[in-house]
Design an enzyme around this catalytic site. Structure first.
Site, short mmCIF file in Angstrom:
data_model
loop_
_atom_site.label_atom_id
_atom_site.label_comp_id
_atom_site.label_asym_id
_atom_site.label_seq_id
_atom_site.Cartn_x
_atom_site.Cartn_y
_atom_site.Cartn_z
N ASP A 216 -2.17 -5.95 -35.36
CA ASP A 216 -2.49 -7.18 -36.10
C ASP A 216 -3.44 -6.90 -37.26
O ASP A 216 -3.34 -7.55 -38.31
CB ASP A 216 -3.10 -8.22 -35.15
CG ASP A 216 -2.03 -9.10 -34.51
OD1 ASP A 216 -0.95 -9.24 -35.10
OD2 ASP A 216 -2.28 -9.63 -33.42
N HIS B 42 0.84 -1.20 0.00
CA HIS B 42 0.00 0.00 0.00
C HIS B 42 0.87 1.25 0.00
O HIS B 42 0.48 2.29 -0.54
CB HIS B 42 -0.93 0.00 1.22
CG HIS B 42 -2.10 -0.92 1.05
ND1 HIS B 42 -2.34 -1.97 1.89
CD2 HIS B 42 -3.09 -0.93 0.13
CE1 HIS B 42 -3.44 -2.59 1.50
NE2 HIS B 42 -3.92 -1.99 0.43
N CYS C 8 -6.77 0.27 -29.36
CA CYS C 8 -5.72 0.02 -28.38
C CYS C 8 -4.39 -0.34 -29.05
O CYS C 8 -3.42 -0.65 -28.37
CB CYS C 8 -6.13 -1.07 -27.38
SG CYS C 8 -6.39 -2.68 -28.13
N GLU D 151 -9.25 -7.31 -34.70
CA GLU D 151 -7.88 -7.29 -35.24
C GLU D 151 -7.71 -8.22 -36.43
O GLU D 151 -6.59 -8.51 -36.85
CB GLU D 151 -6.88 -7.63 -34.14
CG GLU D 151 -7.21 -8.87 -33.35
CD GLU D 151 -6.38 -9.01 -32.09
OE1 GLU D 151 -5.25 -8.51 -32.04
OE2 GLU D 151 -6.88 -9.65 -31.14
#
Length: 547
Positions: free
Chosen positions: A451, A188, A498, A427
């Site tokens: 791709d 943490h 992306c 893709e």
């Protein structure tokens, strides 16, 4: 010049004097002149006082690190109510006629050692939380306040370890960075440091002679340079200026919406290849994780990662993102990403072979372990699942059927889960051609342009001899992107990118005019992209530059 290495928990450069922080030694007596009943009463009173302090610390943390990250102090309050912990303290007092402070110290050391010995990295990191609450109770019993951080001129803090409560109380104007001998990137403390934007290294073997000496903390390369040469110091100053320039951009854009001049809002997320990248996503103020590449869990392991191992990682990522969306791509292994224990056959055309969703649908046990881990993690934040390398509606339905099977199993086991959005990577040209049908099955598309370009142009992107032929701006690729966006929107399915093209600023306006809803890029590309988006005016009729 002396060089030491560690593990970076936040990229950044800090230059300044080192200051070693030592906690004041607490003199703890084992035996007491009081009765066990009175020592138990002292422990109860100190525990309640410690919980009260943690409540105030939670309020302070809310301002610095936000509600989700401040929740650690609510967890600390609950740990002080843990029956096993309190019973252990009582047992030491009663059986050994010990003082309350001795009993708390002994119990804290015992529990912390037990956590530190666990195999799971996330659970090992909880050891410091046990130490933190125990120190707090002992401080109350001895009439001491919280450990004071050094003041004076800004410096790089050096310590054996820092607890979450110490970290959140650091004066950011006085602390340039920190270095610890112990600790981990799972702790943490590390999460708080990332959120507070403090460059830091853990696991550094320092010595007392460092105190007061000039140093450079290089979070990018996980090194600290003590008394650096003039040349290195100059180079690091330049690197630091670049970092500060990026910081200035961050401060100018932080928490501001990604809205074009004509009012169009675009989501800008970050792609992450491992857990450490999640800190970079936060550092660059990404609105979420648009691609969490889960295959690193498999590639970094010598055997199939268990459900619990995966759950611990996903949970940590989701908690760190504090409510922001985390899109986890399911296992995308095969082709250029190989793990020996999968025993995949050698293939003549691996990019067209047994990979990604094809492996998952034929190795259901492996797939189910991952889906169960993701579903469990969804109870701790906003999670989406994305299936890669889809070419048919049948594949999507089969994957969703397995997902629902996992959900039913977990419900029967009483496991907590949240709502999980389901999407696919687009893709392959096949997915583009049937995008209308696929959009009826899922809630979002994310275009994997690396791709998609490879398969559309019939070019192996791993072959350097073909670099002059490889054209990600090819009209065929851009038309496929547009076609996917239009199909998705016809069926109320949001569409993002992306792949690497998402960060290509020469195409940003084109993509927004196509109607893309989200761009997910490397963490370093988030801020420049956000700045560009906020400067665009899309009010004119769409310019079909992609035709």
């Amino acid at each position: 010049m002396q060089v030491a290495t560690g593990k970076s928990i936040l990229n950044g450069i800090a230059i300044g004097p080192l200051r070693i922080h030592k906690r004041a030694e607490m003199k703890i007596s084992m035996t007491s002149a009081l009765t066990p009943e009175k020592e138990l009463a002292r422990f109860k009173e100190a525990r309640l006082k410690a919980q009260e302090q943690l409540g105030k610390l939670y309020e302070k943390a809310l301002e610095k690190v936000g509600e989700d990250n401040a929740a650690i102090f609510e967890i600390h309050q609950m740990l002080l109510d843990d029956v096993d912990y309190t019973d252990a303290v009582k047992n030491v007092i009663e059986t050994q006629n010990a003082t309350a402070e001795y009993a708390v110290t002994a119990t804290g050391d015992s529990f912390a050692a037990a956590f530190a010995a666990l195999e799971d990295a996330y659970m090992r990191a909880r050891s410091v939380d046990i130490k933190d609450i125990s120190h707090r109770v002992v401080n109350v019993l001895l009439g001491s306040g919280d450990a004071q951080m050094p003041d004076g001129q800004p410096a790089i803090l050096v310590a054996d370890d820092l607890t979450p409560s110490e970290t959140v109380q650091l004066d950011r104007s006085k602390i340039l960075g920190f270095i610890t001998r112990h600790g981990s990137s799972n702790s943490h403390t590390a999460i708080l440091a990332r959120t507070m934007n403090i460059p830091a290294l853990v696991g550094v073997d320092f010595d007392e002679s460092w105190d007061g000496r000039l140093a450079v903390l290089d979070g990018y390369n996980s090194r600290v340079y003590i008394e650096p040469t003039a040349g290195l110091l100059s180079a690091m100053e330049e690197k630091r200026k670049g970092h500060l320039k990026q910081e200035a951009l961050l401060q100018g854009l932080k928490r501001k919406p990604n809205v074009t001049l004509d009012g169009r809002e675009i989501k800008v997320y970050a792609n992450t290849g491992n857990v450490e990248d999640v800190g970079l996503a936060l550092q660059n103020d990404a609105q979420g994780i648009g691609l969490f590449r889960s295959e690193f869990l498999y590639l970094d392991s010598e055997d199939y990662p268990t459900e619990d191992q995966q759950f611990a990682i996903y949970k940590r990522v989701v908690e760190t993102m504090a409510g922001k969306k985390v899109i986890i791509r399911t296992l995308d292994i095969g082709a250029d990403k190989q793990a020996d224990y999968f025993n995949l056959d050698k293939e003549e055309n691996p990019a067209l072979g047994y990979r990604a969703i094809r492996i998952c649908l034929t190795r259901r046990d492996v797939f189910k372990q991952q889906l169960r881990a993701i579903l469990r993690a969804s109870a701790f934040g906003t999670v989406s699942i994305m299936f890669p390398m889809v070419i048919s509606v049948r594949e999507v339905r089969d994957a969703k059927e397995i997902l629902e099977e996992c959900r039913a199993e977990l419900q029967a086991e009483g496991a907590a889960m949240g709502r999980v959005e389901v999407g696919i990577m687009v893709e392959t040209p096949a997915a583009v051609m049937i995008a209308d049908e696929l959009a009826e099955e899922v809630e979002f598309f994310s275009l994997g342009t690396n791709d998609l370009t490879q398969y559309t142009l019939a070019i192996d992107r791993q072959n350097p001899k073909l670099d002059t032929f490889y054209d990600p701006h090819h009209p065929a690729v851009l038309r496929m992107i547009r076609q996917t966006v239009e199909a998705g929107h016809r069926h109320n399915c949001w569409v993002g990118i992306c792949g690497e093209l998402g960060a290509d600023q020469t195409l940003t306006e084109t993509f927004l005019r196509m109607g893309l809803d989200e761009l997910s890029v490397s963490p370093a590309a988030v801020l420049p992209l956000r700045k560009l988006i906020r400067s665009l005016d899309l009010g004119q009729e769409a310019k079909k530059t992609f035709e």
